[in-house]
Design a protein around this motif. Structure first.
Motif, PDB file in Angstrom:
ATOM      1  N   ARG A   1      44.566  33.886  40.399  1.00  0.00           N
ATOM      2  CA  ARG A   1      43.418  33.453  41.201  1.00  0.00           C
ATOM      3  C   ARG A   1      43.775  33.616  42.675  1.00  0.00           C
ATOM      4  O   ARG A   1      44.864  33.253  43.094  1.00  0.00           O
ATOM      5  CB  ARG A   1      43.110  31.991  40.886  1.00  0.00           C
ATOM      6  CG  ARG A   1      41.929  31.439  41.629  1.00  0.00           C
ATOM      7  CD  ARG A   1      41.771  29.957  41.289  1.00  0.00           C
ATOM      8  NE  ARG A   1      40.737  29.373  42.099  1.00  0.00           N
ATOM      9  CZ  ARG A   1      39.614  28.858  41.637  1.00  0.00           C
ATOM     10  NH1 ARG A   1      39.377  28.835  40.349  1.00  0.00           N
ATOM     11  NH2 ARG A   1      38.731  28.327  42.441  1.00  0.00           N
TER      12      ARG A   1
ATOM     13  N   LYS B   1      41.776  34.077  46.912  1.00  0.00           N
ATOM     14  CA  LYS B   1      40.565  33.997  47.725  1.00  0.00           C
ATOM     15  C   LYS B   1      40.678  35.003  48.876  1.00  0.00           C
ATOM     16  O   LYS B   1      41.690  35.047  49.572  1.00  0.00           O
ATOM     17  CB  LYS B   1      40.374  32.583  48.279  1.00  0.00           C
ATOM     18  CG  LYS B   1      39.025  32.387  48.960  1.00  0.00           C
ATOM     19  CD  LYS B   1      38.820  30.963  49.421  1.00  0.00           C
ATOM     20  CE  LYS B   1      38.479  30.102  48.236  1.00  0.00           C
ATOM     21  NZ  LYS B   1      38.031  28.756  48.632  1.00  0.00           N
TER      22      LYS B   1
ATOM     23  N   VAL C   1      35.549  41.114  51.727  1.00  0.00           N
ATOM     24  CA  VAL C   1      35.070  41.182  50.346  1.00  0.00           C
ATOM     25  C   VAL C   1      34.674  42.596  49.946  1.00  0.00           C
ATOM     26  O   VAL C   1      35.045  43.075  48.860  1.00  0.00           O
ATOM     27  CB  VAL C   1      33.905  40.187  50.108  1.00  0.00           C
ATOM     28  CG1 VAL C   1      33.255  40.419  48.749  1.00  0.00           C
ATOM     29  CG2 VAL C   1      34.414  38.760  50.213  1.00  0.00           C
TER      30      VAL C   1
ATOM     31  N   GLU D   1      37.706  44.595  49.325  1.00  0.00           N
ATOM     32  CA  GLU D   1      38.326  44.139  48.079  1.00  0.00           C
ATOM     33  C   GLU D   1      37.654  44.785  46.880  1.00  0.00           C
ATOM     34  O   GLU D   1      38.319  45.302  45.977  1.00  0.00           O
ATOM     35  CB  GLU D   1      38.243  42.614  47.988  1.00  0.00           C
ATOM     36  CG  GLU D   1      38.901  42.015  46.783  1.00  0.00           C
ATOM     37  CD  GLU D   1      40.420  42.021  46.848  1.00  0.00           C
ATOM     38  OE1 GLU D   1      41.028  41.586  45.870  1.00  0.00           O
ATOM     39  OE2 GLU D   1      41.006  42.464  47.860  1.00  0.00           O
ATOM     40  N   LEU D   2      36.330  44.768  46.865  1.00  0.00           N
ATOM     41  CA  LEU D   2      35.589  45.349  45.746  1.00  0.00           C
ATOM     42  C   LEU D   2      35.841  46.851  45.638  1.00  0.00           C
ATOM     43  O   LEU D   2      36.001  47.387  44.535  1.00  0.00           O
ATOM     44  CB  LEU D   2      34.098  45.055  45.897  1.00  0.00           C
ATOM     45  CG  LEU D   2      33.719  43.580  45.748  1.00  0.00           C
ATOM     46  CD1 LEU D   2      32.270  43.369  46.158  1.00  0.00           C
ATOM     47  CD2 LEU D   2      33.985  43.075  44.345  1.00  0.00           C
TER      48      LEU D   2
ATOM     49  N   THR E   1      38.864  41.510  35.782  1.00  0.00           N
ATOM     50  CA  THR E   1      38.725  40.802  37.054  1.00  0.00           C
ATOM     51  C   THR E   1      37.326  40.220  37.142  1.00  0.00           C
ATOM     52  O   THR E   1      36.352  40.897  36.818  1.00  0.00           O
ATOM     53  CB  THR E   1      38.963  41.762  38.247  1.00  0.00           C
ATOM     54  OG1 THR E   1      40.255  42.348  38.120  1.00  0.00           O
ATOM     55  CG2 THR E   1      38.863  41.031  39.573  1.00  0.00           C
TER      56      THR E   1
ATOM     57  N   ARG F   1      34.638  37.768  39.690  1.00  0.00           N
ATOM     58  CA  ARG F   1      34.338  37.209  41.005  1.00  0.00           C
ATOM     59  C   ARG F   1      33.569  35.916  40.784  1.00  0.00           C
ATOM     60  O   ARG F   1      32.560  35.890  40.064  1.00  0.00           O
ATOM     61  CB  ARG F   1      33.498  38.205  41.802  1.00  0.00           C
ATOM     62  CG  ARG F   1      33.214  37.804  43.208  1.00  0.00           C
ATOM     63  CD  ARG F   1      32.504  38.975  43.883  1.00  0.00           C
ATOM     64  NE  ARG F   1      31.993  38.620  45.174  1.00  0.00           N
ATOM     65  CZ  ARG F   1      31.162  39.378  45.867  1.00  0.00           C
ATOM     66  NH1 ARG F   1      30.756  40.546  45.372  1.00  0.00           N
ATOM     67  NH2 ARG F   1      30.730  38.995  47.030  1.00  0.00           N
TER      68      ARG F   1
ATOM     69  N   GLY G   1      31.668  33.899  45.870  1.00  0.00           N
ATOM     70  CA  GLY G   1      31.660  35.253  46.404  1.00  0.00           C
ATOM     71  C   GLY G   1      32.974  35.716  47.009  1.00  0.00           C
ATOM     72  O   GLY G   1      33.113  36.899  47.316  1.00  0.00           O
ATOM     73  N   VAL G   2      33.929  34.818  47.190  1.00  0.00           N
ATOM     74  CA  VAL G   2      35.198  35.187  47.825  1.00  0.00           C
ATOM     75  C   VAL G   2      36.415  34.890  46.955  1.00  0.00           C
ATOM     76  O   VAL G   2      37.531  35.265  47.303  1.00  0.00           O
ATOM     77  CB  VAL G   2      35.371  34.511  49.203  1.00  0.00           C
ATOM     78  CG1 VAL G   2      34.337  35.004  50.196  1.00  0.00           C
ATOM     79  CG2 VAL G   2      35.349  32.995  49.091  1.00  0.00           C
ATOM     80  N   THR G   3      36.215  34.200  45.840  1.00  0.00           N
ATOM     81  CA  THR G   3      37.318  33.875  44.945  1.00  0.00           C
ATOM     82  C   THR G   3      37.270  34.809  43.748  1.00  0.00           C
ATOM     83  O   THR G   3      36.212  35.045  43.173  1.00  0.00           O
ATOM     84  CB  THR G   3      37.243  32.405  44.475  1.00  0.00           C
ATOM     85  OG1 THR G   3      37.243  31.563  45.622  1.00  0.00           O
ATOM     86  CG2 THR G   3      38.418  32.050  43.586  1.00  0.00           C
ATOM     87  N   PHE G   4      38.441  35.330  43.396  1.00  0.00           N
ATOM     88  CA  PHE G   4      38.572  36.272  42.295  1.00  0.00           C
ATOM     89  C   PHE G   4      39.573  35.728  41.287  1.00  0.00           C
ATOM     90  O   PHE G   4      40.511  35.020  41.650  1.00  0.00           O
ATOM     91  CB  PHE G   4      39.053  37.631  42.813  1.00  0.00           C
ATOM     92  CG  PHE G   4      38.026  38.337  43.656  1.00  0.00           C
ATOM     93  CD1 PHE G   4      37.254  39.349  43.119  1.00  0.00           C
ATOM     94  CD2 PHE G   4      37.844  37.994  44.989  1.00  0.00           C
ATOM     95  CE1 PHE G   4      36.308  40.011  43.893  1.00  0.00           C
ATOM     96  CE2 PHE G   4      36.901  38.642  45.765  1.00  0.00           C
ATOM     97  CZ  PHE G   4      36.132  39.642  45.221  1.00  0.00           C
TER      98      PHE G   4
ATOM     99  N   ASP H   1      41.795  37.190  37.814  1.00  0.00           N
ATOM    100  CA  ASP H   1      42.195  38.196  36.833  1.00  0.00           C
ATOM    101  C   ASP H   1      42.656  37.469  35.586  1.00  0.00           C
ATOM    102  O   ASP H   1      43.316  36.426  35.678  1.00  0.00           O
ATOM    103  CB  ASP H   1      43.391  39.019  37.316  1.00  0.00           C
ATOM    104  CG  ASP H   1      43.066  40.039  38.387  1.00  0.00           C
ATOM    105  OD1 ASP H   1      41.885  40.367  38.569  1.00  0.00           O
ATOM    106  OD2 ASP H   1      44.019  40.503  39.037  1.00  0.00           O
TER     107      ASP H   1
END
Length: 97
Positions: free
Chosen positions: A6, A8, A14, A17-18, A40, A42, A46-49, A51
């Protein structure tokens, strides 16, 4: 080995990142590393990912994915919160992944 990661991303990073993540998945589909399952997500902010990965032979399998190496080399620059890795112990699963 199952892990959850996890992190941010800074709001202004963003889109980058995408873009980088899309390149990682394109490379994974081309290389098709054995023993790797990787997804992955999201989160709603909108800013935390997150995996979720299964690596039969451990994280070394990601060395085969050049785009992942490029992605990881610059990740710290894009992060508001650095990645936190949690090893997962499966209790049960239904049709997952």
């Amino acid at each position: 080995m199952h892990v959850m990661i996890r992190w941010k991303i800074k709001p202004d990073q963003v889109e980058r990142e995408l873009e980088l993540l899309r390149a990682v998945y394109e490379d994974m589909h081309a290389v098709r590393p054995e023993g790797l399952r990787y997804a992955t997500f999201r989160l709603d902010d909108g800013v935390t990912f997150v995996d979720v990965a299964e690596m039969a032979d451990g994280p070394g399998v990601l060395q085969q994915v050049e785009a992942f190496q490029r992605y990881r080399a610059t990740l710290d620059e894009r992060c508001d919160e650095s990645p936190v890795v949690t090893v997962l112990q499966e209790v049960g699963a239904y049709r997952f992944p």
